[in-house]
Design an enzyme around this catalytic site. Structure first.
Site, short mmCIF file in Angstrom:
data_model
loop_
_atom_site.label_atom_id
_atom_site.label_comp_id
_atom_site.label_asym_id
_atom_site.label_seq_id
_atom_site.Cartn_x
_atom_site.Cartn_y
_atom_site.Cartn_z
N ASN A 191 -12.10 -3.24 0.61
CA ASN A 191 -11.00 -3.51 1.54
C ASN A 191 -11.57 -3.86 2.89
O ASN A 191 -12.05 -4.97 3.10
CB ASN A 191 -10.05 -2.30 1.61
N GLU A 192 -11.57 -2.91 3.84
CA GLU A 192 -12.13 -3.22 5.16
C GLU A 192 -13.55 -2.65 5.24
O GLU A 192 -13.83 -1.82 6.09
CB GLU A 192 -11.25 -2.61 6.25
N GLU A 252 0.86 -1.19 0.00
CA GLU A 252 0.00 0.00 0.00
C GLU A 252 0.90 1.23 0.00
O GLU A 252 1.99 1.22 0.58
CB GLU A 252 -0.89 0.00 1.26
N CYS A 265 -6.53 0.83 2.93
CA CYS A 265 -7.52 1.92 2.96
C CYS A 265 -7.41 2.86 1.77
O CYS A 265 -8.36 3.58 1.45
CB CYS A 265 -7.37 2.71 4.24
O1 AHR Z 1 -2.10 -1.75 6.84
C1 AHR Z 1 -2.51 -0.48 7.22
C2 AHR Z 1 -4.01 -0.33 7.19
O2 AHR Z 1 -4.60 -1.21 8.08
C3 AHR Z 1 -4.67 -0.68 5.88
O3 AHR Z 1 -4.65 0.38 5.00
C4 AHR Z 1 -6.07 -1.00 6.29
O4 AHR Z 1 -6.68 -1.92 5.42
C5 AHR Z 1 -5.93 -1.50 7.70
O5 AHR Z 1 -6.79 -0.88 8.55
#
Ligand code: AHR
Length: 667
Positions: free
Chosen positions: A383-384, A57, A252
């Site tokens: 994602n989340e 990321e 994220c």
């Molecule tokens: O890995 C850091 C963050 O942790 C990521 O962006 C997210 O998916 C999670 O909350």
């Protein structure tokens, strides 16, 4: 390691096995050996070739200012403050001599440029780099810019300057075209000194009118020497892990703080001047680690991600926005009747990666230089994300994608944590829908990892598979050195990972997160690999991940203590695999106690084991031990070889150690 004679006699009196004492401590003499049974012939699960992967990321300046080797910050003047990162020096700057011009009506992707109406005095435009510029003596630096000039006469002197303003590299560029069209031109020069925190300066000499944009400087030593490519040392650390997959672009980042700020892959391919820069969501996420100069240039875009995955032999695993922005931030959702463009992005991505060159997006891939398909097999939807609104949206994506690509695998979110109401709602619903993969994330203390080494032993064996898409031990705040992970966190990861491996039929992929962090620019810690402008090193977790990934094997076999899975008895955690291609039995065993442990491995089965074996051991008596730029391998594997006799092996595990024991076999 050699044993002294008295110790040797104690051991040889009580065992007929060949005795190898690794990390012998005196109280081991009295310790009765624990007998651990490995059923070498009895495969209980297949290990997927892509089981252990990496999570990438653009967080902690992982992409811009990190693996994407561009050295100029705000190269196209598109940051909210157009001259952020730049300073202008002149003995007497005339009003209007330098202007930021916005042409957004004709160029929405890259509206701003700098107009220089150069008059008498020399004028210097200085870029500070991301956190300074790392410069290496003797290395070539490749400068380029886009320009147009209506009144010729300006010459550009290019200079790298160290912290004390000494010139440590110099070149020139004389624009060779006049007119209203934009032109790209480049010039290269070699650095004469090394500096971790240099700056880049363009001295405008002579008189004339010139517009400049996309001011760029790259080191020549990029990965595979690709022009305007990636930082080779950072890619090499990944390549060395032989990761089964690369999850990208997050995280994220995928969601965005709001939908306008979400990651849109189509805006990240093609000429770099057409890739529309947006703010990086980690720019303002944490007040205590604010990064007002954090943007996404998308110089590392989806084509480059696919190329990177291919280069290092990993499967590409893109995660796409599902029509929901970050639920901790705006929690914006696209209405269900306006989800089509999001779904279309997913369908088009599959065509971009795999489609024939006669298709619209397959042709685009070919035009970018890769007619061969990338063989994309899977993607994540969201994602989340969580809640009923996620279930509604993922159902729409799934229907559309499976209708066109029935065998394509989809990864679904189970929210932000591995338990609780949000997790239960999604986990139950997605399992009833027979989701291909459910993505579990956990950032928890070491204790949680240890207690969960058996988490998957009782998971359903059929139906949805698990992708542990993000995990890391988050210890308390007294970890030394800005929350870098230490031996405690890595050892707990190793313990948990034996549980993932034992359940490889259920947990088919896993990736530690996040991957990279810049020492001067991180937002989130711990992270697996730390970098500065010139160097990079792996943390203890890096070495644990690498040991699993490079010793993944093909088949899980049973390993037990008193007929039970080894999930914490006396601090021991273990798993075992065979590699039917390389012909190796591989035992992974973590000793998370402060005591050395005397183990008799009983290697049952018809397998013809060879007598020479190896142990790659990571051990440290201090759980607080970290790696650092000064001591990058303080916690790293040490290799030893040993002999075993027949099917028996006695080994003394050091306190706080992780061991990967490999025994070759004939058939
Ligand atoms: O890995 C850091 C963050 O942790 C990521 O962006 C997210 O998916 C999670 O909350």
């Amino acid at each position: 390691m050699k044993l002294n004679n008295s110790i040797k006699s104690v051991f040889s009196a009580c065992t007929v096995f060949t005795v190898i004492a690794i990390g012998y401590t005196p109280n081991l003499q009295a310790q009765t050996a624990k007998v651990i049974k490995v059923k070498t012939d009895h495969a209980i699960a297949k290990v997927q070739p892509n089981m252990w992967g990496v999570f990438f990321e653009d967080i902690n300046f992982g992409a811009d200012g990190g693996i994407y080797a561009e050295l100029i910050k705000n190269r196209s003047f598109e940051f909210a403050k157009p001259l952020m990162g730049w300073s202008i020096k002149s003995k007497k700057l005339q009003e209007g001599e330098v202007l930021v011009v916005n042409r957004k009506e004709v160029n929405t992707a890259n509206p701003r440029y700098l107009q220089v109406k150069k008059q008498n005095e020399d004028l210097e435009l200085v870029n500070e780099g991301f956190k300074g510029i790392g410069v290496k003596k003797g290395l070539r630096y490749d400068f380029s810019l886009m320009y147009r000039q209506s009144a010729p006469g300006v010459k550009l002197v290019l200079m790298l300057k160290d912290e004390h303003n000494n010139i440590i590299g110099q070149g020139t560029l004389s624009p060779d075209q006049t007119g209203s069209d934009w032109k790209k031109q480049s010039a290269s020069f070699t650095a004469t000194e090394t500096s971790p925190k240099a700056k880049f300066s363009i001295l405008f000499q002579g008189n004339g009118n010139i517009d400049v944009d996309m001011i760029s400087l790259f080191p020549a030593d990029t990965w595979k020497n690709r022009p305007q490519g990636l930082r080779a040392d950072m890619v090499q650390l990944l390549a060395d892990m032989k990761p089964g997959f690369i999850r990208f672009p997050g995280g994220c980042i995928v969601e965005g703080t709001d939908l306008a700020n979400r990651y849109q892959w189509k805006k990240t391919i093609g000429p770099i001047e057409d890739r529309q820069l947006i703010v990086n969501r980690w720019n303002m996420e944490f007040a205590h680690r604010a990064a007002p100069d954090y943007y996404q240039s998308f110089g590392l875009g989806f084509f480059e991600y696919f190329q990177l995955a291919e280069d290092i032999g990993s499967d590409a695993l893109p995660i796409l926005n599902c029509g929901m922005a970050c639920q901790y931030n705006s929690a914006e959702v696209a209405s269900l009747d306006e989800l089509d463009p999001y779904v279309q992005d997913a369908l088009d991505l599959i065509e971009f990666a795999n489609g024939d060159v006669t298709t619209k997006w397959g042709k685009m891939r070919a035009d970018l230089g890769h007619p061969k398909p990338f063989n994309l097999k899977m993607m994540g939807i969201g994602n989340e994300n969580w809640g009923p609104q996620y279930l509604e949206r993922v159902a729409i994506f799934t229907k559309a994608i499976k209708a066109k690509y029935p065998d394509f695998k989809l990864i679904n979110s189970s929210g932000t944590g591995p338990d609780g109401d949000r997790f239960d709602l999604l986990n139950n619903a997605l399992r009833s829908n027979n989701a291909d993969f459910i993505d579990e994330h956990y950032y928890r203390p070491a204790d949680w990892f240890l207690k969960n080494a058996g988490r998957y032993d009782n998971y359903p064996r059929n139906g949805s598979k698990v992708f542990v898409g993000e995990y890391a031990v988050h210890a308390n705040s007294n970890i030394t050195g800005s929350n870098k992970n230490n031996w405690q966190s890595a050892l707990a990861s190793a313990a948990l990972m034996t549980g993932l491996e034992r359940n490889a039929d259920v947990v088919q992929m896993a990736s530690y997160a996040p991957l990279f962090a810049h020492i001067d620019a991180w937002q989130w810690a711990p992270d697996m690999i730390w970098v500065d402008n010139l160097k990079s090193y792996g943390t203890p977790d890096y070495y644990v991940q690498k040991l699993f990934s490079t010793n993944k094997g093909t088949d899980v076999v049973s390993i037990t203590l008193d007929e039970k899975n080894i999930i914490g008895q006396d601090g021991l955690y273990a798993s075992a695999v065979t590699d039917q291609t390389k012909k190796e039995l591989i035992i992974k065993i973590a000793n998370n106690s402060d005591q050395a442990q005397n183990i008799d491995f009983d290697l049952e089965g018809k397998m013809k084991l060879k007598s020479k074996a190896t142990n790659e051991e990571i051990a440290n008596s201090s759980l607080n031990q970290i790696n650092s730029f000064e001591n990058p391998e303080a916690v790293s594997p040490k290799k030893s070889t040993f002999n075993l006799k027949g099917k028996k092996l006695n080994i003394a595990l050091k306190p706080y150690s992780f061991n990967v024991i490999k025994i070759p076999f004939n058939q």
